[in-house]
Design an enzyme around this catalytic site. Structure first.
Site, mmCIF file in Angstrom:
data_model
loop_
_atom_site.group_PDB
_atom_site.id
_atom_site.type_symbol
_atom_site.label_atom_id
_atom_site.label_comp_id
_atom_site.label_asym_id
_atom_site.label_seq_id
_atom_site.Cartn_x
_atom_site.Cartn_y
_atom_site.Cartn_z
ATOM 1 N N LYS A 24 33.760 4.281 -31.835
ATOM 2 C CA LYS A 24 33.312 5.593 -31.359
ATOM 3 C C LYS A 24 32.525 6.401 -32.386
ATOM 4 C CE LYS A 24 37.101 5.441 -28.418
ATOM 5 N NZ LYS A 24 37.495 4.293 -29.263
ATOM 6 N N LYS A 42 4.322 25.934 -52.057
ATOM 7 C CA LYS A 42 4.756 24.787 -51.271
ATOM 8 C C LYS A 42 4.921 25.061 -49.785
ATOM 9 C CE LYS A 42 5.609 21.009 -53.598
ATOM 10 N NZ LYS A 42 6.687 20.307 -53.076
ATOM 11 N N ASN A 101 43.772 0.343 -22.848
ATOM 12 C CA ASN A 101 42.686 -0.564 -23.233
ATOM 13 C C ASN A 101 41.530 -0.527 -22.241
ATOM 14 O OD1 ASN A 101 44.466 -1.156 -25.215
ATOM 15 N ND2 ASN A 101 44.959 -3.228 -24.513
ATOM 16 N N SER A 127 9.555 26.027 -51.055
ATOM 17 C CA SER A 127 10.321 25.578 -52.207
ATOM 18 C C SER A 127 10.980 26.798 -52.844
ATOM 19 C CB SER A 127 9.371 24.907 -53.203
ATOM 20 O OG SER A 127 9.867 25.023 -54.513
ATOM 21 N N ASN A 166 6.506 22.400 -47.108
ATOM 22 C CA ASN A 166 7.017 21.030 -47.055
ATOM 23 C C ASN A 166 7.334 20.563 -45.636
ATOM 24 O OD1 ASN A 166 6.956 20.860 -49.866
ATOM 25 N ND2 ASN A 166 9.003 21.738 -50.062
ATOM 26 N N HIS A 220 -3.435 -1.558 -44.338
ATOM 27 C CA HIS A 220 -3.025 -1.547 -45.756
ATOM 28 C C HIS A 220 -3.142 -0.144 -46.364
ATOM 29 C CE1 HIS A 220 -3.468 -6.004 -45.642
ATOM 30 N NE2 HIS A 220 -4.509 -5.711 -44.873
ATOM 31 N N GLU A 261 10.672 14.523 -42.957
ATOM 32 C CA GLU A 261 11.391 13.789 -44.008
ATOM 33 C C GLU A 261 12.834 13.521 -43.593
ATOM 34 O OE1 GLU A 261 10.600 15.423 -48.125
ATOM 35 O OE2 GLU A 261 9.383 16.757 -46.902
HETATM 36 N N1 ARG Z 1 42.412 5.465 -29.149
HETATM 37 C C1 ARG Z 1 42.332 4.093 -28.766
HETATM 38 C C2 ARG Z 1 40.899 3.596 -29.004
HETATM 39 O O1 ARG Z 1 40.044 4.377 -29.144
HETATM 40 C C3 ARG Z 1 42.687 3.923 -27.337
HETATM 41 C C4 ARG Z 1 43.143 2.561 -26.967
HETATM 42 C C5 ARG Z 1 44.489 2.312 -27.535
HETATM 43 N N2 ARG Z 1 45.055 1.068 -27.098
HETATM 44 C C6 ARG Z 1 46.084 0.547 -27.696
HETATM 45 N N3 ARG Z 1 46.518 -0.585 -27.230
HETATM 46 N N4 ARG Z 1 46.663 1.095 -28.734
HETATM 47 O O2 ARG Z 1 40.627 2.423 -29.060
#
Ligand code: ARG
Length: 459
Positions: free
Chosen positions: A325, A283, A110, A277, A285, A156, A290
């Site tokens: 992540k 064209k 953790n 295009s 573009n 505007h 975009e």
């Molecule tokens: N892969 C987990 C994450 O990205 C790592 C932490 C996992 N902790 C746990 N108590 N299972 O959060």
């Protein structure tokens, strides 16, 4: 594969559950941060006598080798592992034996993952800042070359007042300067080490969290172990800054797209940053612009994803947090890609100054200056405004511009009008006479250029 955490349960989960649970496919990006965090942790354990000096050395050597093997390609990160933390620890134990199992003393995944993500995002955020600065540099270069390019400014999306292309570009430089400070500011608040918070309540070992923090370049340690493992505010702050960068890039893109159109034709994008295009041979573009505009929605989505993931989870760590992540990685990668394409696209575009100037002839963009002309001769501004409005209506009826309207006609509205009015409402005068700070006036634009250059020097 036998799970490292097998014990309370057999560790035999179904393949479906394993795949669902696994984060290695995306958290393997953090291998370097994971190894460096573990090296700092192991040296702290050894210096505090929690493991012996020689155990510490063995672990550190093993980790150093793992890092160089991953970097050289000799060690391939296996997608069978649950996450990058488990992968590296298991390779270490495979290679150096039981002593590898001591690395996880006084630590939990953790606080480990919380540490890795902060380290990774610190590096990526610094990269974003560098790329923003490159873009700012390109913008000042373009602005410097276009201080004499007069074009209509819009409100505007209606022609409003004459400005220079340099002034318009510098508006974007100011936005990106604020973006630099926003990202840097988020990094300042993020730069505290959560390692040593352990699972959530701290540890009974005599650790030295400050030692680890210092080794890893943090400004200090997080002050509450529950917060240390639960906090993802920095993901929100960073994604919010990235969203703002994207919003700025998107507005800029929208203008590039308009300017490149035949309706405007204020710029010509370089062929290297345009596409054709498959059916329409004529064209050219503005796909890059975009796409940047389109990708803005994605980064906003990333911000919404992390906000929503966090809103309902109790303290402390919950597996929901593994969802932090993919969105932050996607957000930062998207911003970097967009900045990478934007800088050379701006650098290579050609401003079509004549077209910009021609566009000034229509739209009565010197009407404010004509009202100012009357006001400066003593007429109250509101009365001057009214007279000029009526004159514009008459010009439209007659199909002429304010410059083409005869002095005789002007005089039917007010005796204050003299032949010097034509000089006063020329586009060049409109620009030259803007003397307020931050205005489109030539001197003011020079001052703005210096301001941006100073910012780059100091940052
Ligand atoms: N892969 C987990 C994450 O990205 C790592 C932490 C996992 N902790 C746990 N108590 N299972 O959060």
């Amino acid at each position: 594969m036998a799970k490292m955490w097998a014990g309370r349960t057999s560790g035999e989960t179904s393949k479906i559950a394993d795949d669902f649970n696994s984060s290695i496919s995306f958290d393997k990006k953090m291998f370097k941060q994971d190894v460096c965090g573990s090296i700092a942790h192991a040296s702290m354990l050894a210096y505090k006598g929690i493991i012996t000096k020689s155990e510490g050395e063995l672990i550190i050597d093993g980790l150093t080798q793992i890092l160089s093997d991953i970097e050289s390609g000799d060690l391939v990160i296996s997608n069978d592992a649950e996450d990058i933390h488990m992968f590296i620890e298991s390779v270490l134990t495979e290679r150096i034996g039981d002593v590898g199992k001591k690395l996880h003393t006084a630590r939990s995944r953790n606080d480990q993952v919380a540490l890795d993500l902060r380290l990774y995002m610190r590096e990526q955020s610094n990269l974003v800042v560098e790329k923003l600065k490159t873009l700012i540099e390109v913008i000042i270069e373009k602005a410097e070359e276009n201080q004499d390019a007069i074009m209509p400014g819009y409100t505007h999306l209606q022609r409003a007042q004459p400005i220079t292309f340099a002034h318009h570009l510098l508006a974007y430089a100011m936005m990106f300067i604020r973006d630099v400070s926003r990202v840097n500011d988020a990094v300042l608040r993020m730069n505290y080490s959560p390692l040593g918070s352990c699972a959530m309540s701290g540890t009974t070992y005599p650790t030295d969290r400050d030692f680890v923090a210092k080794k890893l370049g943090f400004d200090g340690v997080t002050m509450n172990s529950i917060d240390g493992v639960s906090d993802r505010d920095y993901c929100i702050e960073l994604l919010s800054s990235f969203s703002t960068i994207m919003m700025h890039l998107s507005r800029f893109s929208e203008e590039i797209i308009l300017w490149q159109s035949w309706e405007f034709k204020f710029i010509e994008l370089d062929d290297a940053f345009s596409t054709g295009s498959s059916i329409m041979p004529q064209k050219k573009n503005p796909d890059m612009a975009e796409l940047v505009r389109g990708k803005t929605g994605r980064v906003y989505g990333d911000l919404m994803a992390i906000l929503t993931t966090l809103k309902g989870i109790p303290l402390a760590y919950n597996k929901d947090m593994q969802e932090d992540k993919e969105c932050i990685f996607d957000g930062v990668e998207t911003v970097i890609k967009c900045l990478d394409v934007f800088a050379p696209m701006i650098k290579t575009l050609k401003p079509l100054k004549e077209n910009m100037y021609k566009a000034c002839a229509k739209g009565f963009i010197n009407a404010t200056d004509l009202a100012d002309y009357l006001a400066k001769k003593g007429m109250p501004f509101r009365s001057a405004y009214k007279i000029v409005g009526t004159i514009v209506a008459d010009c439209i009826k007659k199909g002429v511009t304010l410059d083409e309207y005869s002095l005789e006609d002007y005089k039917t509205y007010s005796d204050v009008f003299e032949s010097d009015l034509y000089q006063e409402i020329s586009m060049e005068t409109c620009i030259k006479k803007r003397i307020s700070k931050g205005s489109t006036g030539y001197e003011s634009v020079k001052e703005q250029l210096n301001y941006v250059k100073d910012f780059l020097k100091q940052n």
